[in-house]
Motif scaffolding. Structure first.
Motif, PDB file in Angstrom:
ATOM      1  N   GLU A 138     -29.898 -38.228 -25.395  1.00 29.84           N
ATOM      2  CA  GLU A 138     -28.522 -38.152 -24.892  1.00 29.84           C
ATOM      3  C   GLU A 138     -27.614 -38.093 -26.106  1.00 29.84           C
ATOM      4  O   GLU A 138     -27.542 -39.042 -26.898  1.00 29.84           O
ATOM      5  N   TYR A 139     -26.922 -36.962 -26.277  1.00 36.89           N
ATOM      6  CA  TYR A 139     -26.154 -36.786 -27.505  1.00 36.89           C
ATOM      7  C   TYR A 139     -24.642 -36.851 -27.289  1.00 36.89           C
ATOM      8  O   TYR A 139     -23.864 -36.625 -28.232  1.00 36.89           O
ATOM      9  N   GLN A 140     -24.210 -37.173 -26.111  1.00 31.75           N
ATOM     10  CA  GLN A 140     -22.767 -37.173 -25.821  1.00 31.75           C
ATOM     11  C   GLN A 140     -22.019 -38.082 -26.799  1.00 31.75           C
ATOM     12  O   GLN A 140     -22.422 -39.211 -27.053  1.00 31.75           O
ATOM     13  N   GLY A 141     -20.952 -37.562 -27.346  1.00 32.13           N
ATOM     14  CA  GLY A 141     -20.138 -38.329 -28.290  1.00 32.13           C
ATOM     15  C   GLY A 141     -20.380 -37.959 -29.739  1.00 32.13           C
ATOM     16  O   GLY A 141     -19.613 -38.355 -30.624  1.00 32.13           O
ATOM     17  N   LEU A 142     -21.433 -37.192 -29.999  1.00 34.17           N
ATOM     18  CA  LEU A 142     -21.701 -36.785 -31.377  1.00 34.17           C
ATOM     19  C   LEU A 142     -20.750 -35.664 -31.789  1.00 34.17           C
ATOM     20  O   LEU A 142     -20.444 -34.768 -31.000  1.00 34.17           O
ATOM     21  N   THR A 143     -20.289 -35.734 -33.015  1.00 35.54           N
ATOM     22  CA  THR A 143     -19.440 -34.676 -33.544  1.00 35.54           C
ATOM     23  C   THR A 143     -20.315 -33.538 -34.074  1.00 35.54           C
ATOM     24  O   THR A 143     -21.538 -33.690 -34.224  1.00 35.54           O
ATOM     25  N   VAL A 144     -19.688 -32.420 -34.366  1.00 37.83           N
ATOM     26  CA  VAL A 144     -20.426 -31.285 -34.933  1.00 37.83           C
ATOM     27  C   VAL A 144     -21.053 -31.687 -36.268  1.00 37.83           C
ATOM     28  O   VAL A 144     -22.198 -31.322 -36.573  1.00 37.83           O
ATOM     29  N   ALA A 145     -20.311 -32.466 -37.055  1.00 35.41           N
ATOM     30  CA  ALA A 145     -20.826 -32.911 -38.354  1.00 35.41           C
ATOM     31  C   ALA A 145     -22.067 -33.796 -38.177  1.00 35.41           C
ATOM     32  O   ALA A 145     -23.029 -33.708 -38.955  1.00 35.41           O
ATOM     33  N   GLU A 146     -22.045 -34.640 -37.152  1.00 33.36           N
ATOM     34  CA  GLU A 146     -23.179 -35.534 -36.916  1.00 33.36           C
ATOM     35  C   GLU A 146     -24.405 -34.760 -36.417  1.00 33.36           C
ATOM     36  O   GLU A 146     -25.534 -35.070 -36.801  1.00 33.36           O
ATOM     37  N   ILE A 147     -24.188 -33.771 -35.574  1.00 33.97           N
ATOM     38  CA  ILE A 147     -25.289 -32.922 -35.125  1.00 33.97           C
ATOM     39  C   ILE A 147     -25.892 -32.186 -36.320  1.00 33.97           C
ATOM     40  O   ILE A 147     -27.124 -32.069 -36.445  1.00 33.97           O
ATOM     41  N   THR A 148     -25.021 -31.717 -37.212  1.00 33.93           N
ATOM     42  CA  THR A 148     -25.484 -31.032 -38.425  1.00 33.93           C
ATOM     43  C   THR A 148     -26.301 -31.985 -39.298  1.00 33.93           C
ATOM     44  O   THR A 148     -27.336 -31.604 -39.862  1.00 33.93           O
ATOM     45  N   ASP A 149     -25.838 -33.233 -39.387  1.00 29.07           N
ATOM     46  CA  ASP A 149     -26.557 -34.240 -40.178  1.00 29.07           C
ATOM     47  C   ASP A 149     -27.938 -34.521 -39.573  1.00 29.07           C
ATOM     48  O   ASP A 149     -28.939 -34.659 -40.298  1.00 29.07           O
ATOM     49  N   LEU A 150     -27.999 -34.604 -38.237  1.00 30.92           N
ATOM     50  CA  LEU A 150     -29.277 -34.834 -37.566  1.00 30.92           C
ATOM     51  C   LEU A 150     -30.251 -33.695 -37.858  1.00 30.92           C
ATOM     52  O   LEU A 150     -31.432 -33.931 -38.162  1.00 30.92           O
ATOM     53  N   ARG A 151     -29.759 -32.479 -37.770  1.00 24.54           N
ATOM     54  CA  ARG A 151     -30.622 -31.326 -38.048  1.00 24.54           C
ATOM     55  C   ARG A 151     -31.112 -31.343 -39.502  1.00 24.54           C
ATOM     56  O   ARG A 151     -32.271 -31.006 -39.783  1.00 24.54           O
TER      57      ARG A 151
END
Length: 214
Positions: free
Chosen positions: A29-42
């Motif tokens: 469940e990724y709701q609330g993640l920013t684009v920067a945080e998604i990029t960091d996860l990747r």
């Protein structure tokens, strides 16, 4: 503007291709993640060969339809979903996600699927506790080096073992030779004794002759 049908087909085809190369799929469940945080996860997942896909549940549902290996994932398709598709090193991938989750405190692991089996959070955690690919390689390399060392020691000991074996054979032959010499000497002594006995007999006979002459 919504996605076109052609665009959706391309997404589904891409999901199917990535799934065909994967051994584990995690749904978060990724709701609330920013684009920067998604990029960091990747970025965190990339070293383990893991792909993070953010897509609609309906499209993932179409991608896994009729695929027994991934069909159990349908139970996890709800809410805002991100899919972590792991190719090989699932232990490193899980550890990377856990570190990300600890840092952001924004995501929730719903579960995963591996070899047609639905995994709950404790199952995923257990997989994450296994040695990573790098750790396994290091352990195997260490075991091979240890074995090679033992073989090398064995090889180094072979000349010494052969030398001891040759010496033992030589000693045995020398012992046999000494025994034969002693036997020959004993035989000579016996011959001498026989000769001495013959001489004594001749002397006795001579004495008898002298008595007759008188």
């Amino acid at each position: 503007m919504g996605r076109t049908l052609e665009n959706k087909k391309e997404i589904v085809a891409d999901l199917k291709e990535t799934l065909s190369e994967s051994t584990l799929a995690l749904v978060i469940e990724y709701q609330g993640l920013t684009v920067a945080e998604i990029t960091d996860l990747r970025r965190r997942l990339r070293p383990s060969g893991t792909v993070c896909k953010v897509t609609k549940n309906t499209l993932m549902g179409i991608a896994i339809e009729g695929d027994k290996k991934w069909q159990p994932m349908s139970e996890l398709l709800k809410g805002s979903s991100a899919f972590l598709l792991v190719k090989e090193d699932f232990s490193s991938a899980i550890k990377a996600y856990q570190e990300f989750q600890k840092t952001t405190k924004k995501t929730e692991l719903r579960g995963g699927v591996m070899e047609g089996r639905l995994l709950k959070e404790p199952d995923v955690k257990a997989l994450g506790d296994l040695p990573s690919k790098e750790q396994l390689i290091a352990q195997i390399a260490g075991a091979i080096n240890a074995l090679a060392g033992k073989i090398a020691v064995g090889i180094n000991e072979i000349p010494g073992s052969l030398a001891r074996a040759f010496q033992a054979v030589a000693d045995q032959k020398q012992g046999d030779s000494s025994t034969e010499t002693a036997t020959v000497q004993d035989g000579s002594a016996e011959t001498t004794a026989v000769q001495d006995s013959s001489t004594e007999t001749a002397t006795v006979q001579d004495g008898g002759a002298e008595t007759v002459a008188e």
